[in-house]
Write a protein that holds these residues in place. Structure first.
Motif, PDB file in Angstrom:
ATOM      1  N   ARG A   1      29.797 -94.050 -23.080  1.00 25.84           N
ATOM      2  CA  ARG A   1      30.871 -95.541 -22.141  1.00 25.84           C
ATOM      3  C   ARG A   1      31.468 -94.908 -21.810  1.00 25.84           C
ATOM      4  O   ARG A   1      31.410 -95.159 -20.186  1.00 25.84           O
ATOM      5  N   VAL A   2      31.824 -93.555 -22.101  1.00 26.93           N
ATOM      6  CA  VAL A   2      33.050 -93.522 -20.697  1.00 26.93           C
ATOM      7  C   VAL A   2      32.693 -92.587 -19.566  1.00 26.93           C
ATOM      8  O   VAL A   2      32.985 -92.884 -18.651  1.00 26.93           O
TER       9      VAL A   2
ATOM     10  N   ALA B   1      32.939-109.145 -22.754  1.00 25.77           N
ATOM     11  CA  ALA B   1      31.321-108.970 -22.690  1.00 25.77           C
ATOM     12  C   ALA B   1      31.520-107.387 -23.095  1.00 25.77           C
ATOM     13  O   ALA B   1      30.011-106.888 -24.143  1.00 25.77           O
ATOM     14  N   GLY B   2      32.193-106.699 -22.571  1.00 28.23           N
ATOM     15  CA  GLY B   2      31.919-104.948 -22.728  1.00 28.23           C
ATOM     16  C   GLY B   2      32.630-104.791 -24.486  1.00 28.23           C
ATOM     17  O   GLY B   2      31.711-103.570 -24.823  1.00 28.23           O
ATOM     18  N   LEU B   3      33.029-105.830 -25.150  1.00 33.56           N
ATOM     19  CA  LEU B   3      33.795-104.994 -26.164  1.00 33.56           C
ATOM     20  C   LEU B   3      32.103-105.164 -27.401  1.00 33.56           C
ATOM     21  O   LEU B   3      31.724-104.666 -27.798  1.00 33.56           O
ATOM     22  N   GLY B   4      31.277-106.282 -26.648  1.00 38.62           N
ATOM     23  CA  GLY B   4      29.600-106.269 -27.113  1.00 38.62           C
ATOM     24  C   GLY B   4      29.102-105.990 -27.270  1.00 38.62           C
ATOM     25  O   GLY B   4      28.271-105.411 -27.910  1.00 38.62           O
TER      26      GLY B   4
ATOM     27  N   VAL C   1      36.394-101.605 -10.149  1.00 36.39           N
ATOM     28  CA  VAL C   1      36.522-101.528 -11.704  1.00 36.39           C
ATOM     29  C   VAL C   1      36.522-102.598 -12.434  1.00 36.39           C
ATOM     30  O   VAL C   1      36.525-102.380 -13.445  1.00 36.39           O
ATOM     31  N   LEU C   2      35.876-103.111 -11.698  1.00 33.47           N
ATOM     32  CA  LEU C   2      35.434-104.792 -12.062  1.00 33.47           C
ATOM     33  C   LEU C   2      33.928-104.327 -12.959  1.00 33.47           C
ATOM     34  O   LEU C   2      33.480-104.485 -13.532  1.00 33.47           O
ATOM     35  N   THR C   3      32.860-103.384 -12.466  1.00 35.06           N
ATOM     36  CA  THR C   3      31.592-102.745 -12.762  1.00 35.06           C
ATOM     37  C   THR C   3      31.996-101.820 -14.275  1.00 35.06           C
ATOM     38  O   THR C   3      31.185-102.001 -15.222  1.00 35.06           O
ATOM     39  N   GLY C   4      32.584-100.953 -14.238  1.00 32.86           N
ATOM     40  CA  GLY C   4      33.103-100.777 -14.602  1.00 32.86           C
ATOM     41  C   GLY C   4      34.324-100.405 -15.983  1.00 32.86           C
ATOM     42  O   GLY C   4      33.947-100.134 -16.980  1.00 32.86           O
ATOM     43  N   ILE C   5      34.979-101.219 -16.001  1.00 34.58           N
ATOM     44  CA  ILE C   5      35.659-102.103 -17.042  1.00 34.58           C
ATOM     45  C   ILE C   5      34.520-102.575 -17.966  1.00 34.58           C
ATOM     46  O   ILE C   5      35.052-102.487 -19.496  1.00 34.58           O
ATOM     47  N   LEU C   6      33.526-102.940 -18.463  1.00 33.95           N
ATOM     48  CA  LEU C   6      32.574-102.873 -19.623  1.00 33.95           C
ATOM     49  C   LEU C   6      32.027-101.720 -20.089  1.00 33.95           C
ATOM     50  O   LEU C   6      32.245-102.102 -21.439  1.00 33.95           O
ATOM     51  N   ASN C   7      32.268-101.071 -19.440  1.00 38.43           N
ATOM     52  CA  ASN C   7      32.034 -99.466 -20.608  1.00 38.43           C
ATOM     53  C   ASN C   7      33.236 -98.892 -21.129  1.00 38.43           C
ATOM     54  O   ASN C   7      32.856 -98.577 -21.646  1.00 38.43           O
TER      55      ASN C   7
ATOM     56  N   LEU D   1      37.120-110.322 -14.765  1.00 36.16           N
ATOM     57  CA  LEU D   1      37.651-109.052 -15.097  1.00 36.16           C
ATOM     58  C   LEU D   1      37.238-109.472 -16.827  1.00 36.16           C
ATOM     59  O   LEU D   1      37.510-108.537 -17.442  1.00 36.16           O
ATOM     60  N   THR D   2      38.366-110.477 -17.635  1.00 38.37           N
ATOM     61  CA  THR D   2      38.788-110.561 -18.525  1.00 38.37           C
ATOM     62  C   THR D   2      37.261-110.785 -18.714  1.00 38.37           C
ATOM     63  O   THR D   2      36.569-109.967 -20.308  1.00 38.37           O
ATOM     64  N   GLY D   3      36.592-111.523 -18.823  1.00 35.52           N
ATOM     65  CA  GLY D   3      35.223-111.702 -19.066  1.00 35.52           C
ATOM     66  C   GLY D   3      33.868-110.296 -19.355  1.00 35.52           C
ATOM     67  O   GLY D   3      33.584-110.155 -20.423  1.00 35.52           O
ATOM     68  N   ARG D   4      34.425-110.117 -18.403  1.00 36.66           N
ATOM     69  CA  ARG D   4      33.602-108.571 -18.468  1.00 36.66           C
ATOM     70  C   ARG D   4      33.923-107.616 -19.370  1.00 36.66           C
ATOM     71  O   ARG D   4      33.643-106.770 -19.975  1.00 36.66           O
ATOM     72  N   CYS D   5      35.432-107.488 -19.526  1.00 33.13           N
ATOM     73  CA  CYS D   5      36.480-106.595 -20.679  1.00 33.13           C
ATOM     74  C   CYS D   5      34.952-107.011 -22.274  1.00 33.13           C
ATOM     75  O   CYS D   5      35.278-106.724 -23.139  1.00 33.13           O
TER      76      CYS D   5
END
Length: 506
Positions: A435-436, A129-132, A70-76, A123-127
């Protein structure tokens, strides 16, 4: 069929663009593309460094494999949201300010991850960064493609992917050196230092010019023409590009006004989804199929499994110590960067189509051998030296073949095939699919490996790569050397105008 399509208008293109022949890349355009691509280095760094940081996060925060997936994939998944917002955003505020926005999101995400007192904060930080990531992956290739000339667009539009590879390599190197620090400091520094280049880029990009195509689409002809003069190799070439862009934007080519009021014209992306998805012309439908298809196959063939889970894969093959695992993973980064750097010079010489088919053909062989090597290594309990060597060589070969073709060509091709008014949101849709698939692979690979073994997973990726080769062979025409305005004609067929008239009447 695609070969026949790609040969159309070749003679016309050669005579129409004489100013682009035998000229070097424009230095100013190259500088702009490099600065815009720095955001891709930051994204690549985050991908590379996470492969090592997760080893220590798992140990300190006592996370399980599902939480790591989840941690690795949430960014995408968050990048999916960012990419869908990025197209319309860049149509409204411009390509340059969209890059600034992506940099700010990266910076905030890196600060949160560097702090990381608990799994939810991480997890919030990854998310964030994922928007970026979503904004960056859409806008950097589009910006580079829109300032480049046809003869060097492959080089400039592939720079973002080259920079991703440089970032991944930097992440692997940081993993190796920071792994020697105390655990509670090491992984937090790995993730947090990305905030520094993000802040620098947010200010640095403001000194770069806006995309001339976006400016002209807003009716700001004078500004657009002055930038074209800077990024073109001659006044004649700048004028030719200026006329082509005005025609594509629906402006009278003879108009010489500084500013034109774009009455009844959609300059901020209004109505694009209708033309792109709900009622596309046959040509746009073909463009959409190829652009989304290449993004789908880029990650469906398994590259993220090697980049993110390299240490775990090599551990299954028989390497046990952390130092050796990180060193072997650095080799992956070196192969990726070296071959993408090579590809940037081949794209405009060999062409997209030939390079892509060669790349995917090599990937099929490498993935098959990797699946075989890992299967033998796992069955022997990691005691077969030849199986370990075969696994490492096959993984390196897979990354090399991917990086010389499918990796960079995905971003070049999808940033150049859409018509001007559909380009930003069309590219954002491609990034969303990208990203999906990235999230699907990164969030399921460990579970998939448990279900069908790690070797079996790579046999599956080899089968998908074989499907991809056929898709590219039959559906993708060559775009090398053609202006962005000419590429639209490659996807048109006899009878399209009749079909379009019937749709309009309906």
């Amino acid at each position: 069929m695609a070969d026949q399509i790609s040969s159309e208008n070749t003679t016309e293109n050669q005579t129409k663009n004489p100013t682009e022949e035998n000229t070097g890349v424009n230095r100013y355009a190259l500088q702009c593309a490099i600065v815009a691509s720095i955001i891709s280095i930051i994204f690549g760094y985050d991908t590379g460094v996470m492969s090592g940081a997760m080893v220590f996060i798992e140990e300190e925060l006592k996370t399980n494999e599902v939480q790591i997936e989840v941690l690795t994939g949430i960014l995408n998944l968050c990048a999916l949201v960012g990419s869908l917002l990025a197209g319309r955003t860049s149509d409204i505020i411009g390509r340059r300010y969209t890059i600034v926005l992506a940099s700010i999101l990266f910076m905030l995400g890196s600060i949160l991850m560097g702090w990381g007192p608990s799994y939810p904060v991480l997890l919030t930080g990854r998310c964030t960064a994922g928007l970026g990531v979503g904004f960056a992956l859409m806008v950097a290739p589009v910006y580079s493609a829109e300032i480049a000339t046809a003869s060097h667009r492959g080089l400039l539009a592939s720079l973002p992917h080259l920079c991703i590879s440089i970032g991944i390599l930097l992440g692997y190197l940081v993993n190796y050196f920071f792994s020697k620090l105390p655990m509670h400091i090491g992984w937090r520094l790995m993730l947090g230092i990305a905030a520094i280049p993000s802040l620098v880029l947010a200010f640095g990009i403001l000194k770069m010019p806006e995309s001339p195509r976006w400016l002209i689409l807003q009716g700001r002809l004078g500004e657009g023409k002055r930038i074209l003069d800077l990024v073109s190799n001659s006044p004649e070439e700048a004028e030719l590009r200026f006329q082509d862009i005005k025609t594509a934007a629906g402006i009278d080519p003879k108009c010489r006004d500084e500013v034109v009021k774009m009455e009844n014209k959609k300059t901020h992306g209004e109505g694009v989804w209708k033309e792109l998805i709900l009622r596309p012309t046959p040509a746009v439908r073909r463009v959409l199929l190829t652009a989304l298809g290449i993004h789908f196959f880029q990650h469906a063939t398994g590259i993220e499994a090697v980049l993110l889970y390299g240490p775990k894969i090599f551990k299954k093959a028989g390497i046990t110590t952390k130092d050796k695992l990180f060193l072997v993973t650095i080799g992956v980064g070196i192969m990726k960067t070296t071959f993408i750097f090579t590809a940037t010079f081949l794209l405009d010489k060999v062409g997209r189509r030939k390079l892509l088919l060669t790349s995917v053909g090599g990937m099929i062989g490498a993935l098959t051998m990797l699946g075989f090597g890992l299967t033998m290594a796992q069955n022997s309990g990691g005691k077969l030296v030849w199986a370990l060597v075969l696994s490492i060589v096959s993984a390196y070969s897979f990354v090399a073949f991917f990086s010389i073709g499918l990796g960079p060509i995905t971003w070049v091709y999808s940033s150049e095939v859409f018509p001007l008014k559909l380009r930003a949101q069309g590219a954002s849709l491609g990034v969303a699919v990208n990203r999906v698939m990235n999230a699907t692979v990164s969030m399921s690979f460990l579970s998939l490996s448990k279900a069908i073994t790690t070797g079996g997973a790579f046999f599956m990726f080899a089968g998908i790569a074989a499907v991809a080769w056929n898709f590219f062979f039959f559906l993708m025409p060559e775009t090398k050397g053609k202006s962005l305005e000419e590429i639209e004609a490659l996807f048109q067929r006899d009878g399209d105008h009749k079909v379009r008239g019937e749709n309009d009447a309906a």
